[in-house]
Design a protein around this motif. Structure first.
Motif, PDB file in Angstrom:
ATOM      1  N   GLY A  96       0.858  -1.163  -0.152  1.00  0.00           N
ATOM      2  CA  GLY A  96       0.047   0.116   0.028  1.00  0.00           C
ATOM      3  C   GLY A  96       0.842   1.328   0.097  1.00  0.00           C
ATOM      4  O   GLY A  96       0.420   2.364  -0.791  1.00  0.00           O
ATOM      5  N   ALA A  99       1.947   1.639  -3.332  1.00  0.00           N
ATOM      6  CA  ALA A  99       0.847   1.979  -4.427  1.00  0.00           C
ATOM      7  C   ALA A  99       0.750   3.519  -4.142  1.00  0.00           C
ATOM      8  O   ALA A  99       0.736   4.428  -5.210  1.00  0.00           O
ATOM      9  N   LEU A 100       1.134   4.113  -3.025  1.00  0.00           N
ATOM     10  CA  LEU A 100       0.872   5.661  -2.862  1.00  0.00           C
ATOM     11  C   LEU A 100       2.300   6.350  -3.459  1.00  0.00           C
ATOM     12  O   LEU A 100       2.131   7.311  -4.077  1.00  0.00           O
ATOM     13  N   ILE A 113      -5.598   5.076  -6.884  1.00  0.00           N
ATOM     14  CA  ILE A 113      -5.007   4.126  -5.778  1.00  0.00           C
ATOM     15  C   ILE A 113      -5.748   3.641  -5.064  1.00  0.00           C
ATOM     16  O   ILE A 113      -6.588   4.239  -4.463  1.00  0.00           O
ATOM     17  N   SER A 115      -5.423   1.735  -1.528  1.00  0.00           N
ATOM     18  CA  SER A 115      -4.298   1.323  -0.559  1.00  0.00           C
ATOM     19  C   SER A 115      -5.032   0.771   0.517  1.00  0.00           C
ATOM     20  O   SER A 115      -5.879   1.244   1.121  1.00  0.00           O
ATOM     21  N   PRO A 118      -2.471   0.399   4.710  1.00  0.00           N
ATOM     22  CA  PRO A 118      -1.148   0.973   4.314  1.00  0.00           C
ATOM     23  C   PRO A 118      -0.320   1.316   5.250  1.00  0.00           C
ATOM     24  O   PRO A 118      -0.802   1.472   6.311  1.00  0.00           O
ATOM     25  N   CYS A 120       2.016   4.155   6.325  1.00  0.00           N
ATOM     26  CA  CYS A 120       2.130   5.403   5.884  1.00  0.00           C
ATOM     27  C   CYS A 120       3.011   6.536   6.580  1.00  0.00           C
ATOM     28  O   CYS A 120       3.574   7.216   5.959  1.00  0.00           O
ATOM     29  N   THR A 216      -7.707   8.746  -4.587  1.00  0.00           N
ATOM     30  CA  THR A 216      -7.110   7.642  -3.736  1.00  0.00           C
ATOM     31  C   THR A 216      -8.249   7.105  -2.746  1.00  0.00           C
ATOM     32  O   THR A 216      -8.850   7.844  -2.220  1.00  0.00           O
ATOM     33  N   ILE A 218      -8.485   4.623   0.571  1.00  0.00           N
ATOM     34  CA  ILE A 218      -7.712   3.859   1.584  1.00  0.00           C
ATOM     35  C   ILE A 218      -8.743   3.110   2.559  1.00  0.00           C
ATOM     36  O   ILE A 218      -9.707   3.792   3.006  1.00  0.00           O
TER      37      ILE A 218
END
Length: 285
Positions: A96, A99-100, A113, A115, A118, A120, A216, A218
């Motif tokens: 993840g 991916a970011l 994206i 994710s 993830p 982070c 995006t 998440i």
């Protein structure tokens, strides 16, 4: 697939429709995604699942290619060679974070994206303690050989099972995942290198989250004991313009194996994904 500098990217492909790239996390290889959300995603997308550099059958030279930015570049190079057009980039856990990074590096080349759980932000991680010493240029290989023959056969199964908590590891994963491949000495050394580069790589990510301008999504499990969903997923979503955050109550870190439908919804909200039911079992490992 062979890349420059003695690197390779192994992949497997299934489905038809808009392109989607699936990237696995720590202590895994592409079969993690293949046994999890990929079958459901392949109802709507052409899915290409990859072995991250240094994992599964993807090769990388010792001491190189460990940070999330470099891995994103290598995966992107492979996907361009496969002719993917504006794929959705989907990654889980360490994947993840990749991916970011992929989205920050190549925003004009992707649709968006997804994710999943993830990591982070920089923090002290168990994998840094357990695997970091194995990546040391002097003595690291000896540590790996010694632990591979002693503690790893007991330690690694505990870690794999813990990732699924509070859910149990699904029977299909238990029987079909290539544990021997994911636990071989070279991959565990790669895990240590990944862990060692995590802080500087994520520091760079933190500074760039506000500049991420692609759609995006998440998603995090509310009972994740591996990556704190509030510290990582929710906070990153607040920093990324237009990002959405979805918390899945009661699910753990490996929620893509438990609730693949949530993953599909997130991917389709970006990539469309039609109604194709085609299957194209092809690829290279």
């Amino acid at each position: 697939m062979r890349l420059p500098d003695d690197r390779t990217i192994a992949y497997a492909e299934i489905g038809s429709g808009p392109d989607l790239v699936a990237i696995h996390g720590t202590l895994m290889c592409l079969e993690d995604q293949w046994l999890g959300p990929v079958p459901a995603l392949a109802q709507h997308f052409r899915v290409v699942a990859v072995d991250r550099p240094g994992h599964g059958f993807s090769l990388r030279p010792r001491g190189s290619g460990a940070d999330i930015w470099d891995q994103a570049r290598q995966i992107r190079d492979a996907m361009q060679r496969l002719g993917l057009k504006r794929p959705v980039i989907l990654g889980h856990s360490f994947g993840g974070a990749i991916a970011l990074a992929y989205g920050m590096l190549y925003p004009d080349e992707i649709a968006g994206i997804v994710s999943l759980a993830p990591i982070c932000f920089p923090e002290v991680r168990l994998e840094q303690i357990l695997f970091g010493p194995r990546a040391l240029p002097f003595g690291g290989d000896f540590v790996t050989r010694a632990l591979s023959a002693s503690s790893d056969p007991a330690l690694l199964p505990l870690l794999w099972h813990a990732m699924f908590l509070p859910q149990a590891m699904p029977q299909r994963f238990r029987t079909d995942f290539p544990f021997a491949l994911a636990s071989r000495a070279a991959q565990i050394t790669a895990e240590g290198e990944d862990a060692g580069w995590l802080w500087p790589a994520l520091t760079r990510s933190v500074m760039r989250y506000p500049s991420l301008r692609v759609p995006t999504r998440i998603l995090c499990g509310g009972a994740d004991i591996v990556v704190n969903p509030y510290l990582h997923g929710a906070t990153a979503a607040r920093m990324i313009p237009g990002a959405t955050f979805e918390l899945l109550p009661g699910l753990g870190h490996m929620f893509p194996h438990i609730d693949a439908a949530a993953v599909v919804r997130a991917a389709r909200s970006i990539g469309g994904g039609g109604l194709s039911r085609g299957r194209d079992h092809s690829g290279a490992r």
